[in-house]
Design a protein around this motif. Structure first.
Motif, PDB file in Angstrom:
ATOM      1  N   THR A   1       0.847  -1.183   0.000  1.00  0.00           N
ATOM      2  CA  THR A   1       0.000   0.000   0.000  1.00  0.00           C
ATOM      3  C   THR A   1       0.891   1.243   0.000  1.00  0.00           C
ATOM      4  O   THR A   1       2.114   1.145   0.041  1.00  0.00           O
ATOM      5  CB  THR A   1      -0.919   0.042   1.232  1.00  0.00           C
ATOM      6  OG1 THR A   1      -0.117   0.224   2.408  1.00  0.00           O
ATOM      7  CG2 THR A   1      -1.737  -1.240   1.362  1.00  0.00           C
ATOM      8  N   ALA A   2       0.250   2.408   0.001  1.00  0.00           N
ATOM      9  CA  ALA A   2       0.999   3.667   0.023  1.00  0.00           C
ATOM     10  C   ALA A   2       1.236   4.153   1.451  1.00  0.00           C
ATOM     11  O   ALA A   2       1.589   5.314   1.655  1.00  0.00           O
ATOM     12  CB  ALA A   2       0.253   4.731  -0.772  1.00  0.00           C
ATOM     13  N   THR A   5      -1.995   4.444   6.540  1.00  0.00           N
ATOM     14  CA  THR A   5      -3.350   4.989   6.401  1.00  0.00           C
ATOM     15  C   THR A   5      -4.145   4.254   5.332  1.00  0.00           C
ATOM     16  O   THR A   5      -5.306   3.889   5.542  1.00  0.00           O
ATOM     17  CB  THR A   5      -3.285   6.495   6.075  1.00  0.00           C
ATOM     18  OG1 THR A   5      -2.672   7.187   7.165  1.00  0.00           O
ATOM     19  CG2 THR A   5      -4.680   7.059   5.841  1.00  0.00           C
ATOM     20  N   GLU A   6      -3.526   4.029   4.189  1.00  0.00           N
ATOM     21  CA  GLU A   6      -4.228   3.286   3.144  1.00  0.00           C
ATOM     22  C   GLU A   6      -4.508   1.855   3.583  1.00  0.00           C
ATOM     23  O   GLU A   6      -5.596   1.309   3.326  1.00  0.00           O
ATOM     24  CB  GLU A   6      -3.433   3.272   1.841  1.00  0.00           C
ATOM     25  CG  GLU A   6      -4.218   2.604   0.715  1.00  0.00           C
ATOM     26  CD  GLU A   6      -3.379   2.229  -0.504  1.00  0.00           C
ATOM     27  OE1 GLU A   6      -3.842   1.370  -1.274  1.00  0.00           O
ATOM     28  OE2 GLU A   6      -2.278   2.789  -0.664  1.00  0.00           O
ATOM     29  N   ASN A   9      -7.455   1.884   5.912  1.00  0.00           N
ATOM     30  CA  ASN A   9      -8.682   2.162   5.172  1.00  0.00           C
ATOM     31  C   ASN A   9      -9.140   0.941   4.380  1.00  0.00           C
ATOM     32  O   ASN A   9     -10.328   0.602   4.364  1.00  0.00           O
ATOM     33  CB  ASN A   9      -8.475   3.346   4.229  1.00  0.00           C
ATOM     34  CG  ASN A   9      -8.790   4.682   4.861  1.00  0.00           C
ATOM     35  OD1 ASN A   9      -9.855   5.249   4.647  1.00  0.00           O
ATOM     36  ND2 ASN A   9      -7.868   5.186   5.673  1.00  0.00           N
ATOM     37  N   LEU A  10      -8.200   0.294   3.722  1.00  0.00           N
ATOM     38  CA  LEU A  10      -8.524  -0.892   2.933  1.00  0.00           C
ATOM     39  C   LEU A  10      -9.073  -1.998   3.824  1.00  0.00           C
ATOM     40  O   LEU A  10     -10.049  -2.670   3.474  1.00  0.00           O
ATOM     41  CB  LEU A  10      -7.280  -1.373   2.188  1.00  0.00           C
ATOM     42  CG  LEU A  10      -7.406  -2.664   1.366  1.00  0.00           C
ATOM     43  CD1 LEU A  10      -8.550  -2.572   0.374  1.00  0.00           C
ATOM     44  CD2 LEU A  10      -6.083  -2.958   0.651  1.00  0.00           C
ATOM     45  N   ALA A  37      -6.708   6.939  11.299  1.00  0.00           N
ATOM     46  CA  ALA A  37      -6.699   6.165  10.057  1.00  0.00           C
ATOM     47  C   ALA A  37      -7.655   4.992  10.139  1.00  0.00           C
ATOM     48  O   ALA A  37      -8.061   4.434   9.113  1.00  0.00           O
ATOM     49  CB  ALA A  37      -5.285   5.667   9.750  1.00  0.00           C
ATOM     50  N   SER A 138       3.348   0.598   8.478  1.00  0.00           N
ATOM     51  CA  SER A 138       3.772   1.722   7.641  1.00  0.00           C
ATOM     52  C   SER A 138       5.284   1.698   7.494  1.00  0.00           C
ATOM     53  O   SER A 138       6.009   1.522   8.480  1.00  0.00           O
ATOM     54  CB  SER A 138       3.321   3.042   8.273  1.00  0.00           C
ATOM     55  OG  SER A 138       3.650   4.131   7.442  1.00  0.00           O
ATOM     56  N   VAL A 162     -10.845  -1.168  -2.399  1.00  0.00           N
ATOM     57  CA  VAL A 162     -11.213   0.251  -2.383  1.00  0.00           C
ATOM     58  C   VAL A 162     -10.916   0.855  -3.752  1.00  0.00           C
ATOM     59  O   VAL A 162     -11.644   1.723  -4.231  1.00  0.00           O
ATOM     60  CB  VAL A 162     -10.446   0.997  -1.272  1.00  0.00           C
ATOM     61  CG1 VAL A 162     -10.665   2.502  -1.348  1.00  0.00           C
ATOM     62  CG2 VAL A 162     -10.873   0.480   0.097  1.00  0.00           C
ATOM     63  N   LEU A 163      -9.816   0.387  -4.369  1.00  0.00           N
ATOM     64  CA  LEU A 163      -9.435   0.849  -5.703  1.00  0.00           C
ATOM     65  C   LEU A 163      -9.816  -0.203  -6.737  1.00  0.00           C
ATOM     66  O   LEU A 163      -9.612  -1.399  -6.518  1.00  0.00           O
ATOM     67  CB  LEU A 163      -7.916   1.089  -5.761  1.00  0.00           C
ATOM     68  CG  LEU A 163      -7.325   2.107  -4.787  1.00  0.00           C
ATOM     69  CD1 LEU A 163      -5.813   2.130  -4.924  1.00  0.00           C
ATOM     70  CD2 LEU A 163      -7.907   3.490  -5.054  1.00  0.00           C
ATOM     71  N   ARG A 173      -6.003  -4.715  -4.510  1.00  0.00           N
ATOM     72  CA  ARG A 173      -5.553  -3.334  -4.694  1.00  0.00           C
ATOM     73  C   ARG A 173      -5.118  -3.119  -6.143  1.00  0.00           C
ATOM     74  O   ARG A 173      -4.031  -3.524  -6.547  1.00  0.00           O
ATOM     75  CB  ARG A 173      -4.394  -3.028  -3.743  1.00  0.00           C
ATOM     76  CG  ARG A 173      -3.892  -1.578  -3.818  1.00  0.00           C
ATOM     77  CD  ARG A 173      -2.759  -1.360  -2.818  1.00  0.00           C
ATOM     78  NE  ARG A 173      -2.347   0.029  -2.744  1.00  0.00           N
ATOM     79  CZ  ARG A 173      -1.309   0.548  -3.412  1.00  0.00           C
ATOM     80  NH1 ARG A 173      -0.594  -0.212  -4.237  1.00  0.00           N
ATOM     81  NH2 ARG A 173      -0.998   1.825  -3.275  1.00  0.00           N
TER      82      ARG A 173
END
Length: 331
Positions: A1-2, A5-6, A9-10, A37, A138, A162-163, A173
């Motif tokens: 992920t990025a 936080t992402e 969320n995912l 987050a 992270s 999510v994406l 993802r």
């Protein structure tokens, strides 16, 4: 992920959506001290998707109350979409009883997401002996490049994406994978895990020295969080009568960087939701300072802080908190 936080969320959104397919399960059980987050996407689902967010209480040490979590589940375990609990708190450093929470969630067949952003590299994490569904980390917390993160899902465990657009990473993802970032993150995790025990022991010694010396020099200070089960590099003090923001600025002028709460909430003029959930009163909450020790922190720097912090507290106390008291009375 990025990033973390992402990943959070995912996990929160993806788990919630995936759990609605065969039966409506509106309830999301989230610890009251979660990082935003996790809290924010949960509340977003409340506004947009019919979710019901219920906060899991913590005790005065900032540790999940397992009895209260059991009661929340017992209300109706079949309508709980997921449970979200961070491994260790980012503000006060309290470590949660993750193994007990995992057993409780597994016993009721409820997915559990754990934000381990603060824990990775500082605490022992062995997923081979913990039947965990979902875990987020992270990269920048352990020396990997910014905008790298990881969501670990138990084998065969499904979350809705999510994406959308490319169905990469087993349709979880979409998007072109950041190969260089992933490689750097993988190496950072490998090194962080290998050096965890040594790293934690060094920081814990510095942390304990800091707490002992500041508690002696400023006897009426309060150390927030669990004194025994906490992150090795975390200290969190309340200095009643002194604004935490004033202490921060006074130390900043001397080249010492501290914070008054979550690093992600810098500049937010309100008391920490973590401290308020722990039952800390307003005036102790706004007089609090978080000090985090890291890989590059030296004993010389800790000694400098021990020398400078008491004077900063004394100076901040001269300014007082009268304005805050008057505003609180009006409210």
């Amino acid at each position: 992920t990025a990033g973390g936080t992402e990943a959070d969320n995912l996990a929160v959104k993806g788990l919630y959506w995936s759990r609605q397919k065969d039966k409506v399960r509106p309830r999301i059980l989230v610890s009251a001290i979660e990082h935003h987050a996790v809290l924010d996407p949960a509340h977003w689902l409340e506004k947009t998707s019919g979710a019901i967010v219920e906060l899991i209480p913590v005790n005065q040490k900032g540790v999940i109350d397992l009895d209260e979590l059991t009661k929340l589940i017992a209300k109706n375990e079949t309508d709980v979409a997921l449970i979200a609990v961070m491994w260790a708190n980012n503000e006060v450093g309290s470590v949660q009883p993750i193994e007990e929470i995992v057993k409780l969630a597994n016993a009721h067949q409820i997915p559990l997401h754990v934000d381990a952003v603060q824990a990775i590299g500082s605490l022992e994490i062995d997923l081979s002996r913990i039947n965990l569904d979902s875990l987020a980390i992270s990269g920048h917390k352990i020396g990997a490049p910014h905008a790298t993160g990881l969501l670990v899902l138990r084998n065969g465990f499904k979350v809705d994406p999510v994406l959308h657009g490319g169905n990469q990473e087993p349709e979880v993802r979409s998007g072109t994978i950041n190969t260089a970032g992933a490689a750097a993150l993988g190496l950072a995790v490998e090194l962080a895990v290998a050096k965890q025990a040594q790293h934690a022991a060094r920081l814990q010694a510095l942390r304990d020295k800091l707490i002992k010396e500041i508690s002696s020099l400023v006897p009426d200070c309060v150390v927030n969080g669990d004194l025994e089960n906490r992150l090795p590099g975390n200290t969190h003090f309340s200095f009643f009568g002194a604004s935490g923001d004033s202490i921060l600025m006074l130390l900043d002028q001397q080249g010492i960087e501290v914070s008054t709460g979550s690093a992600c909430s810098a500049g937010v003029a309100q008391p920490s939701h973590v401290l308020m959930a722990m039952g800390v009163d307003l005036f102790h909450a706004i007089s609090s300072v978080r000090i985090t020790l890291g890989t590059s922190t030296t004993e010389t720097e800790v000694n400098q802080l021990i020398t400078k912090l008491p004077q900063a507290v004394a100076t901040a106390r001269l300014a007082g908190l009268n304005v805050g008291k008057k505003e609180a009375v009006k409210e």
